[in-house]
Design an enzyme around this catalytic site. Structure first.
Site, PDB file in Angstrom:
ATOM      1  N   TRP A  48       0.839  -1.201   0.000  1.00  0.00           N
ATOM      2  CA  TRP A  48       0.000   0.000   0.000  1.00  0.00           C
ATOM      3  C   TRP A  48       0.874   1.250   0.000  1.00  0.00           C
ATOM      4  O   TRP A  48       1.886   1.305   0.692  1.00  0.00           O
ATOM      5  CB  TRP A  48      -0.917  -0.001   1.221  1.00  0.00           C
ATOM      6  CG  TRP A  48      -1.871   1.159   1.276  1.00  0.00           C
ATOM      7  CD1 TRP A  48      -2.695   1.579   0.285  1.00  0.00           C
ATOM      8  CD2 TRP A  48      -2.101   2.027   2.393  1.00  0.00           C
ATOM      9  NE1 TRP A  48      -3.441   2.659   0.710  1.00  0.00           N
ATOM     10  CE2 TRP A  48      -3.098   2.961   1.995  1.00  0.00           C
ATOM     11  CE3 TRP A  48      -1.580   2.110   3.684  1.00  0.00           C
ATOM     12  CZ2 TRP A  48      -3.561   3.962   2.838  1.00  0.00           C
ATOM     13  CZ3 TRP A  48      -2.047   3.107   4.531  1.00  0.00           C
ATOM     14  CH2 TRP A  48      -3.031   4.024   4.101  1.00  0.00           C
ATOM     15  N   ASP A  72       1.650  -8.835  -0.041  1.00  0.00           N
ATOM     16  CA  ASP A  72       0.277  -8.409   0.219  1.00  0.00           C
ATOM     17  C   ASP A  72      -0.111  -7.300  -0.753  1.00  0.00           C
ATOM     18  O   ASP A  72       0.445  -6.205  -0.711  1.00  0.00           O
ATOM     19  CB  ASP A  72       0.136  -7.921   1.665  1.00  0.00           C
ATOM     20  CG  ASP A  72      -1.300  -7.558   1.999  1.00  0.00           C
ATOM     21  OD1 ASP A  72      -2.113  -8.479   2.160  1.00  0.00           O
ATOM     22  OD2 ASP A  72      -1.604  -6.346   2.098  1.00  0.00           O
ATOM     23  N   TYR A 106      -4.759  -0.464  -4.345  1.00  0.00           N
ATOM     24  CA  TYR A 106      -3.430   0.145  -4.244  1.00  0.00           C
ATOM     25  C   TYR A 106      -2.936   0.690  -5.586  1.00  0.00           C
ATOM     26  O   TYR A 106      -2.000   1.498  -5.617  1.00  0.00           O
ATOM     27  CB  TYR A 106      -2.409  -0.856  -3.698  1.00  0.00           C
ATOM     28  CG  TYR A 106      -2.740  -1.418  -2.328  1.00  0.00           C
ATOM     29  CD1 TYR A 106      -3.702  -0.829  -1.515  1.00  0.00           C
ATOM     30  CD2 TYR A 106      -2.094  -2.549  -1.853  1.00  0.00           C
ATOM     31  CE1 TYR A 106      -4.005  -1.358  -0.267  1.00  0.00           C
ATOM     32  CE2 TYR A 106      -2.380  -3.081  -0.606  1.00  0.00           C
ATOM     33  CZ  TYR A 106      -3.349  -2.485   0.181  1.00  0.00           C
ATOM     34  OH  TYR A 106      -3.645  -3.013   1.413  1.00  0.00           O
ATOM     35  N   LYS A 142      -7.080  -8.225  -2.742  1.00  0.00           N
ATOM     36  CA  LYS A 142      -8.318  -7.855  -2.057  1.00  0.00           C
ATOM     37  C   LYS A 142      -9.355  -7.309  -3.032  1.00  0.00           C
ATOM     38  O   LYS A 142      -9.017  -6.592  -3.983  1.00  0.00           O
ATOM     39  CB  LYS A 142      -8.029  -6.799  -0.968  1.00  0.00           C
ATOM     40  CG  LYS A 142      -6.911  -7.215  -0.019  1.00  0.00           C
ATOM     41  CD  LYS A 142      -6.592  -6.133   1.003  1.00  0.00           C
ATOM     42  CE  LYS A 142      -5.304  -6.463   1.739  1.00  0.00           C
ATOM     43  NZ  LYS A 142      -4.106  -6.160   0.939  1.00  0.00           N
ATOM     44  N   HIS A 152     -11.976  -6.426   1.085  1.00  0.00           N
ATOM     45  CA  HIS A 152     -11.120  -5.368   1.652  1.00  0.00           C
ATOM     46  C   HIS A 152     -11.797  -4.616   2.800  1.00  0.00           C
ATOM     47  O   HIS A 152     -11.155  -4.290   3.798  1.00  0.00           O
ATOM     48  CB  HIS A 152     -10.720  -4.399   0.535  1.00  0.00           C
ATOM     49  CG  HIS A 152      -9.431  -3.695   0.784  1.00  0.00           C
ATOM     50  ND1 HIS A 152      -8.620  -3.242  -0.229  1.00  0.00           N
ATOM     51  CD2 HIS A 152      -8.795  -3.349   1.928  1.00  0.00           C
ATOM     52  CE1 HIS A 152      -7.545  -2.661   0.275  1.00  0.00           C
ATOM     53  NE2 HIS A 152      -7.645  -2.700   1.583  1.00  0.00           N
ATOM     54  N   GLN A 170      -7.804  -9.462   8.167  1.00  0.00           N
ATOM     55  CA  GLN A 170      -6.647  -8.564   8.163  1.00  0.00           C
ATOM     56  C   GLN A 170      -7.086  -7.200   8.711  1.00  0.00           C
ATOM     57  O   GLN A 170      -7.999  -6.576   8.169  1.00  0.00           O
ATOM     58  CB  GLN A 170      -6.093  -8.416   6.739  1.00  0.00           C
ATOM     59  CG  GLN A 170      -4.778  -7.636   6.706  1.00  0.00           C
ATOM     60  CD  GLN A 170      -4.274  -7.383   5.295  1.00  0.00           C
ATOM     61  OE1 GLN A 170      -4.141  -6.234   4.868  1.00  0.00           O
ATOM     62  NE2 GLN A 170      -3.983  -8.454   4.560  1.00  0.00           N
ATOM     63  N   SER A 214       0.085  -2.351   9.122  1.00  0.00           N
ATOM     64  CA  SER A 214       0.621  -1.148   9.787  1.00  0.00           C
ATOM     65  C   SER A 214       1.132  -1.455  11.199  1.00  0.00           C
ATOM     66  O   SER A 214       0.717  -0.825  12.167  1.00  0.00           O
ATOM     67  CB  SER A 214      -0.444  -0.051   9.828  1.00  0.00           C
ATOM     68  OG  SER A 214      -0.855   0.302   8.531  1.00  0.00           O
ATOM     69  N   ARG A 258      15.517  -0.973   5.226  1.00  0.00           N
ATOM     70  CA  ARG A 258      14.376  -1.258   6.114  1.00  0.00           C
ATOM     71  C   ARG A 258      13.641  -2.533   5.711  1.00  0.00           C
ATOM     72  O   ARG A 258      13.123  -3.245   6.568  1.00  0.00           O
ATOM     73  CB  ARG A 258      13.423  -0.066   6.169  1.00  0.00           C
ATOM     74  CG  ARG A 258      13.915   1.028   7.110  1.00  0.00           C
ATOM     75  CD  ARG A 258      12.801   2.009   7.454  1.00  0.00           C
ATOM     76  NE  ARG A 258      12.375   2.789   6.302  1.00  0.00           N
ATOM     77  CZ  ARG A 258      12.948   3.920   5.902  1.00  0.00           C
ATOM     78  NH1 ARG A 258      13.985   4.395   6.567  1.00  0.00           N
ATOM     79  NH2 ARG A 258      12.482   4.581   4.848  1.00  0.00           N
ATOM     80  N   LYS A 284      15.004  -5.195   4.601  1.00  0.00           N
ATOM     81  CA  LYS A 284      15.811  -6.268   5.203  1.00  0.00           C
ATOM     82  C   LYS A 284      15.691  -6.261   6.720  1.00  0.00           C
ATOM     83  O   LYS A 284      15.544  -7.322   7.351  1.00  0.00           O
ATOM     84  CB  LYS A 284      17.281  -6.105   4.787  1.00  0.00           C
ATOM     85  CG  LYS A 284      17.517  -6.308   3.298  1.00  0.00           C
ATOM     86  CD  LYS A 284      18.966  -6.034   2.925  1.00  0.00           C
ATOM     87  CE  LYS A 284      19.221  -6.234   1.438  1.00  0.00           C
ATOM     88  NZ  LYS A 284      20.612  -5.910   1.068  1.00  0.00           N
ATOM     89  N   GLU A 285      15.730  -5.085   7.303  1.00  0.00           N
ATOM     90  CA  GLU A 285      15.637  -4.940   8.761  1.00  0.00           C
ATOM     91  C   GLU A 285      14.309  -5.494   9.278  1.00  0.00           C
ATOM     92  O   GLU A 285      14.262  -6.185  10.304  1.00  0.00           O
ATOM     93  CB  GLU A 285      15.767  -3.457   9.103  1.00  0.00           C
ATOM     94  CG  GLU A 285      15.605  -3.093  10.558  1.00  0.00           C
ATOM     95  CD  GLU A 285      15.602  -1.577  10.721  1.00  0.00           C
ATOM     96  OE1 GLU A 285      14.535  -1.013  11.041  1.00  0.00           O
ATOM     97  OE2 GLU A 285      16.662  -0.950  10.515  1.00  0.00           O
TER      98      GLU A 285
END
Length: 321
Positions: A28, A52, A57, A86, A119, A185, A212, A267, A269-270
């Site tokens: 998103w 996802d 989107y 969705k 959705h 979700q 989120s 980020r 990967k993190e």
């Protein structure tokens, strides 16, 4: 609420026996020209096997082009990826549900979805993807769900579920559903635990997937930043992790799959580096000190005094917020 003790919770088993990878890359607000690179980094470099998506989107065509390339290059096989999409609110009419699915499959350049979600429990006029109050209609969730069950029967959707459903709306759906939704979700982060919803889902064999997990910092649709909360910062410092990793790990330990979104290579990967360690019980207990508040504000578009069935957020969420 019981937490998952396993440091290495790579999958969650759903009510039909399918194993869904516990971390998925959210797409998103991933801008055109950016989302393809994010998908490539996530799959090739970070190890993600769960993407996802959603028609709303507006980036499924670009995602499909990148997926096709990854499949053709032998980076990953289709059967090794979990792909979710969705059904948007303008496609709730039973005759439009299969058309929406076919459009998504064509855009993503695949033959089936691992998971297809309704959705929102909201219906808008056919062809109107935008969020205008005058386009709101009375939803007929049983009829829409019956059309989704037909997609499940056809094999185009291996699993079906919902998104942004309250306990009340799930109860109403379960009274008429032939196929129990496998997933709900919803917004999920340390600042919005929704324990009543999660306990109900657990009792009915419905897996909760959290979007989120960090409160979407920087998004115009969220009204505060979970990452800056003193408890999150304290736990991150003690464990030598980032606040984002702590939030993602918290969702996993609550027993939910999690969908962090980023287009930043480091980020991405993190956010996946949350296995092999856990938040110890004494620190996990501190999360219950965090004041609860729903941060996602987009559903304001779905409530209106004149148009549509929901006059307030309380009605949309059946008094559960």
């Amino acid at each position: 609420m019981d937490q998952i003790a396993n440091d290495n919770v790579q999958y969650f088993e759903l009510n039909n026996g399918a194993k869904m990878p516990s971390i998925g890359l959210g797409t998103w607000q991933a801008q055109p020209g950016v989302v393809a690179e994010a998908i490539a980094i996530a799959i090739k470099q970070a190890g993600y096997r769960h993407i996802d998506c959603a028609y709303f989107y507006g980036n499924e065509k670009e995602i499909g082009t990148e997926l096709k390339k990854l499949f053709e290059d032998g980076v990953v096989k289709r059967e090794d990826l979990w792909i979710t999409s969705k059904l948007w609110c303008c496609d709730h009419a039973p005759e439009d549900v299969p058309k929406a699915m076919d459009r998504t499959l064509q855009d993503l350049q695949i033959d089936y979805l691992d998971l297809y979600l309704m959705h929102w429990p909201v219906r808008t006029k056919k062809g109107f993807i935008s969020l205008n109050p005058e386009d709101l209609l009375q939803p007929d969730i049983p009829s829409t769900w019956k059309a989704m069950e037909a997609l499940y029967d056809s094999g185009k959707a291996r699993i079906i579920g919902v998104s942004n459903f309250s306990v009340k709306k799930l109860q109403d759906l379960l009274k008429v559903a032939r196929v129990t939704p496998a997933v709900n979700q919803v917004e999920c982060h340390p600042g919005w635990r929704q324990e009543k919803l999660h306990e109900f889902c657990k009792s009915k064999g419905i897996h909760v997937s959290g979007y989120s997990p960090m409160g979407s910092p920087g998004s115009p649709w969220f009204k505060s930043d979970v990452l800056k909360h003193p408890v999150i910062k304290m736990v991150a410092k003690k464990l030598g992790k980032t606040p984002g990793q702590v939030c993602i790990r918290w969702v996993l330990q609550m027993g939910y799959s999690v969908l962090p979104k980023s287009a930043n290579e480091a980020r991405i990967k993190e956010n996946f580096d949350v296995f092999g360690w856990s938040i110890p019980e004494d620190l996990f207990a501190k999360f219950y000190e965090i004041e609860q508040a729903k941060l996602f504000t987009m559903e304001h578009f779905f409530v209106h005094e004149t148009y549509g069935p929901y006059k307030s957020l309380e009605e949309l969420w059946d008094g559960e917020i």
